[in-house]
Motif scaffolding. Structure first.
Motif, PDB file in Angstrom:
ATOM      1  N   GLY A  16       0.807  -1.215   0.000  1.00 20.50           N
ATOM      2  CA  GLY A  16       0.000   0.000   0.000  1.00 20.50           C
ATOM      3  C   GLY A  16       0.841   1.265   0.000  1.00 20.50           C
ATOM      4  O   GLY A  16       2.077   1.220  -0.094  1.00 20.50           O
ATOM      5  N   SER A  17       0.151   2.392   0.118  1.00 25.24           N
ATOM      6  CA  SER A  17       0.805   3.705   0.072  1.00 25.24           C
ATOM      7  C   SER A  17       0.331   4.583   1.220  1.00 25.24           C
ATOM      8  O   SER A  17      -0.786   4.435   1.720  1.00 25.24           O
ATOM      9  N   ARG A  19       1.072   8.939   2.511  1.00 23.74           N
ATOM     10  CA  ARG A  19       1.800  10.195   2.325  1.00 23.74           C
ATOM     11  C   ARG A  19       1.917  10.890   3.668  1.00 23.74           C
ATOM     12  O   ARG A  19       0.900  11.221   4.296  1.00 23.74           O
ATOM     13  N   ARG A  67      10.769   3.815  -4.369  1.00 24.78           N
ATOM     14  CA  ARG A  67       9.464   3.603  -3.710  1.00 24.78           C
ATOM     15  C   ARG A  67       8.976   4.866  -3.007  1.00 24.78           C
ATOM     16  O   ARG A  67       7.768   5.116  -2.952  1.00 24.78           O
ATOM     17  N   THR A  69       9.165   9.129  -2.337  1.00 22.59           N
ATOM     18  CA  THR A  69       9.471  10.402  -2.982  1.00 22.59           C
ATOM     19  C   THR A  69       9.295  11.534  -1.979  1.00 22.59           C
ATOM     20  O   THR A  69       8.230  11.652  -1.363  1.00 22.59           O
ATOM     21  N   GLN A  82       6.021  10.750   0.101  1.00 27.44           N
ATOM     22  CA  GLN A  82       5.112   9.802  -0.528  1.00 27.44           C
ATOM     23  C   GLN A  82       5.752   8.426  -0.477  1.00 27.44           C
ATOM     24  O   GLN A  82       6.854   8.234  -1.000  1.00 27.44           O
ATOM     25  N   ASN A  84       5.294   4.498  -1.394  1.00 25.48           N
ATOM     26  CA  ASN A  84       4.575   3.500  -2.184  1.00 25.48           C
ATOM     27  C   ASN A  84       5.207   2.128  -2.001  1.00 25.48           C
ATOM     28  O   ASN A  84       6.335   2.014  -1.524  1.00 25.48           O
ATOM     29  N   SER A  85       4.471   1.100  -2.396  1.00 24.24           N
ATOM     30  CA  SER A  85       4.974  -0.282  -2.322  1.00 24.24           C
ATOM     31  C   SER A  85       5.553  -0.577  -0.943  1.00 24.24           C
ATOM     32  O   SER A  85       6.666  -1.102  -0.814  1.00 24.24           O
TER      33      SER A  85
END
Length: 123
Positions: A16-17, A19, A67, A69, A82, A84-85
């Motif tokens: 999942g992600s 932020r 992955r 940012t 951010q 991700n993964s």
């Protein structure tokens, strides 16, 4: 009063992600290099990502490259991460930090710290 306040942490499943946000106050945000670090119980706080003034350059730990940012919005005095993964090994308390000198991966170079936000990745 100089303050960094993180938000956006929580529980997410593997893959999942999330932020993360870090809102700064009491400092000239655009003059600071900003970094994200993370820490798990019993371990030293580790560098995750950093971004220079105006976002001209970024730096990442090898474990998060591709992955995560990092970005910043100087108009909002906010830096973002951010993610991700996400993997279980990303579980940690995440801290943002401010540095007036250069883009460093050493926590000793950072002058101001937030209180941290918990990120938990479950399988």
């Amino acid at each position: 009063q100089v303050q960094l306040v993180e938000s956006g942490g929580g529980l997410v499943q593997t893959g999942g992600s999330l932020r993360l946000s870090c809102a700064a106050s009491g400092l000239t945000f655009s003059s600071y290099v900003m970094g994200w670090f993370r820490q798990t119980p019993g371990k030293e706080r580790q560098f995750v990502a950093g971004i220079t003034y105006s976002g001209g350059r970024t730096r990442y730990a090898d474990s998060v490259k591709g992955r995560f940012t990092i970005s910043r919005d100087d108009a909002k005095n906010t830096v973002y991460l951010q993610m991700n993964s996400l993997k279980s090994e990303d579980t940690a308390v995440y801290y943002c930090a401010a540095d007036r000198t250069y883009l460093s991966a050493s926590l000793n170079d950072y002058d101001v710290w937030g209180q941290g936000t918990q990120v938990t990745v479950s399988s």
